[in-house]
Design an enzyme around this catalytic site. Structure first.
Site, PDB file in Angstrom:
ATOM      1  N   LYS A 111      -7.272  -3.650   1.370  1.00 22.72           N
ATOM      2  CA  LYS A 111      -7.738  -2.262   1.317  1.00 22.72           C
ATOM      3  C   LYS A 111      -8.917  -2.008   2.257  1.00 22.72           C
ATOM      4  O   LYS A 111      -9.175  -0.875   2.637  1.00 22.72           O
ATOM      5  CB  LYS A 111      -8.079  -1.880  -0.113  1.00 22.72           C
ATOM      6  CG  LYS A 111      -6.815  -1.814  -0.975  1.00 22.72           C
ATOM      7  CD  LYS A 111      -7.087  -1.339  -2.374  1.00 22.72           C
ATOM      8  CE  LYS A 111      -5.801  -1.211  -3.173  1.00 22.72           C
ATOM      9  NZ  LYS A 111      -5.203  -2.539  -3.508  1.00 22.72           N
TER      10      LYS A 111
HETATM   11  C1  LIG Z   1      -3.888  -2.669  -3.827  1.00 21.96           C
HETATM   12  C2  LIG Z   1      -3.315  -4.035  -3.725  1.00 21.96           C
HETATM   13  C3  LIG Z   1      -1.918  -4.250  -3.660  1.00 21.96           C
HETATM   14  C4  LIG Z   1      -0.917  -3.118  -3.751  1.00 21.96           C
HETATM   15  O1  LIG Z   1      -0.955  -2.307  -2.596  1.00 21.96           O
HETATM   16  P1  LIG Z   1      -0.216  -0.895  -2.573  1.00 21.96           P
HETATM   17  O2  LIG Z   1      -0.561  -0.246  -1.293  1.00 21.96           O
HETATM   18  O3  LIG Z   1      -0.794  -0.151  -3.763  1.00 21.96           O
HETATM   19  O4  LIG Z   1       1.248  -1.132  -2.723  1.00 21.96           O
HETATM   20  C5  LIG Z   1      -1.458  -5.547  -3.507  1.00 21.96           C
HETATM   21  N1  LIG Z   1      -2.310  -6.590  -3.454  1.00 21.96           N
HETATM   22  C6  LIG Z   1      -3.642  -6.426  -3.538  1.00 21.96           C
HETATM   23  C7  LIG Z   1      -4.519  -7.622  -3.495  1.00 21.96           C
HETATM   24  C8  LIG Z   1      -4.203  -5.149  -3.653  1.00 21.96           C
HETATM   25  O5  LIG Z   1      -5.533  -5.007  -3.727  1.00 21.96           O
END
Ligand SMILES: *Cc1c(COP(=O)(O)O)cnc(C)c1O
Length: 453
Positions: A111
């Site tokens: 993110k």
């Molecule tokens: C947010 C997150 C996901 C999921 O990602 P999306 O874009 O919501 O599908 C997967 N793995 C980790 C470690 C995350 O922080």
């Protein structure tokens, strides 16, 4: 480039306005009016570029109302906070099998790619427009800390993150509450995640309060997040051996559908590849959709991969919009039906659109052990889901969405040791500054009022 809403009833906006607005007034999500198409010649010109330069070449097609020098500077600042020189290193496990490591940003999860950039875009907007911005959100984990680190110390901004006291992991809490920045406020709510979310919702519903404090949401639906995420797919694709690029499958640990959507959009921009596999945990709404054509909400059950514990994949609406031929009226009908009944069944569903797999907690543990035994690679519980059902003989790139150091308890149980990371070790010696508040809207309102910029 102009941006339109998936529900077709909001006026088109510039890039900057779409980023500032977040959710469209008609309830839809913003997308580019048309997608650019990259030619083979352009793609080969991109091949030698390092990450920030590639990101600039990509985003300048979209952020057409941001001066190029400012855009370039924002991108450079965003990725200067990453600890690996390649930003998104592509690690080869064996012939045809790669891991794309997306966890070298400040909070050690993918993110950061989007939220570092979004933080700089917000700061730029505050400066150019002479505005302030107060970001408010509830989190049960990764999004809150990544948003905080995107806005850390940025003038003109403050961020208030609510989380349920005692219910996030100690490391996640430290990432939110040990930053030392004056503009960051970690609010531990004496209640559940749902209580925290309800308070945030109520404050956003208070028009007067929302406008007075220029409240903005930390959300997974901001257009800039999706576009920033397209870049690492392109970067990885350009680093694959040329002979296998067009056959490569990207395997994406998925919750909200934001990450995989970005890759899928890049494919629509003319980058040739085999496609994508959506890897879910036991909360498998998307696995069921892609294997049966039925989209149905179910209760969330907590898993070893908590950032994928979601009930409704909000970014799915963007995928739906393209799937129904960019017809906003169709999207409105389908989303309306889905909201009313919690279920929608696609009449003719093409199962080859996206592949899908699902993983129980027992399988996650098994895959962490298998990956470690076979390749000596330590995968976190989210990344581990990507190793389920790998297709033998197909070039695959598994996206590693978090550092294993964020999940020491699970890794200790499965592998017998705890991976560490210097940035997490540093946090342990920093003072924890959090504000314990009752689960009442008036208490949070008073706090925000006192500390808002
Ligand atoms: C947010 C997150 C996901 C999921 O990602 P999306 O874009 O919501 O599908 C997967 N793995 C980790 C470690 C995350 O922080």
């Amino acid at each position: 480039m102009r941006y339109v809403s998936t529900r077709g009833l909001s006026p088109a906006l510039s890039f900057s306005d779409a980023v500032a607005t977040g959710l469209a007034p008609d309830g839809g999500l913003y997308l580019p009016e048309t997608l650019p198409r990259f030619t083979a010649a352009e793609l080969s010109r991109f091949a030698p570029l390092e990450y920030s330069a590639l990101c600039f070449e990509f985003l300048r097609r979209f952020a057409t109302d941001v001066p190029e020098a400012a855009l370039r500077a924002m991108i450079d600042r965003s990725y200067a906070t990453f600890s690996h020189r390649d930003i998104a290193p592509l690690v080869r496990l064996q012939e045809g099998l790669y891991v794309l490591e997306l966890f070298h940003g400040p909070t050690l999860a993918f993110k950061d790619f989007a939220l570092q950039l979004l933080g700089n875009l917000y700061e730029h907007q505050c400066r150019v427009r002479g505005e302030r911005i107060n970001v408010l959100g509830a989190t049960s984990g990764d999004t809150g800390s990544a948003a905080i680190h995107g806005l850390l110390g940025k003038p003109g901004t403050a961020i208030f993150i609510l989380y349920p006291e005692g219910r996030t992991s100690p490391l996640q809490e430290r990432q939110m509450a040990c930053t030392g920045a004056d503009n960051v406020h970690a609010l531990a709510i004496e209640g559940t995640f749902d209580d925290a979310q309800a308070i945030v919702k109520e404050l956003f519903g208070d028009q007067d309060f929302r406008i007075r404090h220029r409240l903005s949401a930390v959300n997974s639906i901001n257009l800039a997040r999706v576009l920033a995420q397209c870049v690492y797919y392109l970067y990885a694709w350009l680093r694959l051996p040329e002979g296998i690029r067009s056959e490569a499958e990207f395997v994406v640990p998925t919750g909200n559908f934001g990450n995989v959507l970005a890759g899928w959009m890049l494919q629509r921009m003319g980058v040739p590849m085999h496609g994508f596999r959506v890897a879910t945990n036991q909360n498998d709404i998307l696995h069921r959709l892609f294997t049966t054509g039925e989209y149905r909400v179910a209760a969330v059950s907590p898993s070893l991969a908590p950032s994928m514990d979601i009930q409704i994949a909000s970014n799915f609406e963007r995928f739906l919009y393209y799937s129904v031929g960019q017809d906003g009226a169709r999207v409105r009908t389908i989303m309306g039906q889905f909201k009313a009944s919690g279920c929608y069944r696609f009449e003719s569903w093409d199962q080859s659109t996206l592949a899908a797999s699902r993983c129980t907690d027992a399988e996650i543990a098994g895959l962490i052990a298998h990956v470690h035994r076979t390749w000596g690679y330590v995968a976190d519980p989210h990344t581990a889901c990507g190793f389920k059902d790998l297709v033998v003989g197909r070039p695959s790139v598994v996206l590693a969405t978090a550092s294993p150091a964020k999940f020491p308890e699970t890794l200790r149980t499965v592998l017998g040791f705890e991976p560490t990371h210097p940035s997490l070790e540093r946090l342990k010696s920093r003072p924890l500054v959090k504000h314990l508040l009752p689960a009442r809207t008036d208490a949070v309102r008073a706090f925000v009022q006192a500390r808002a910029v």
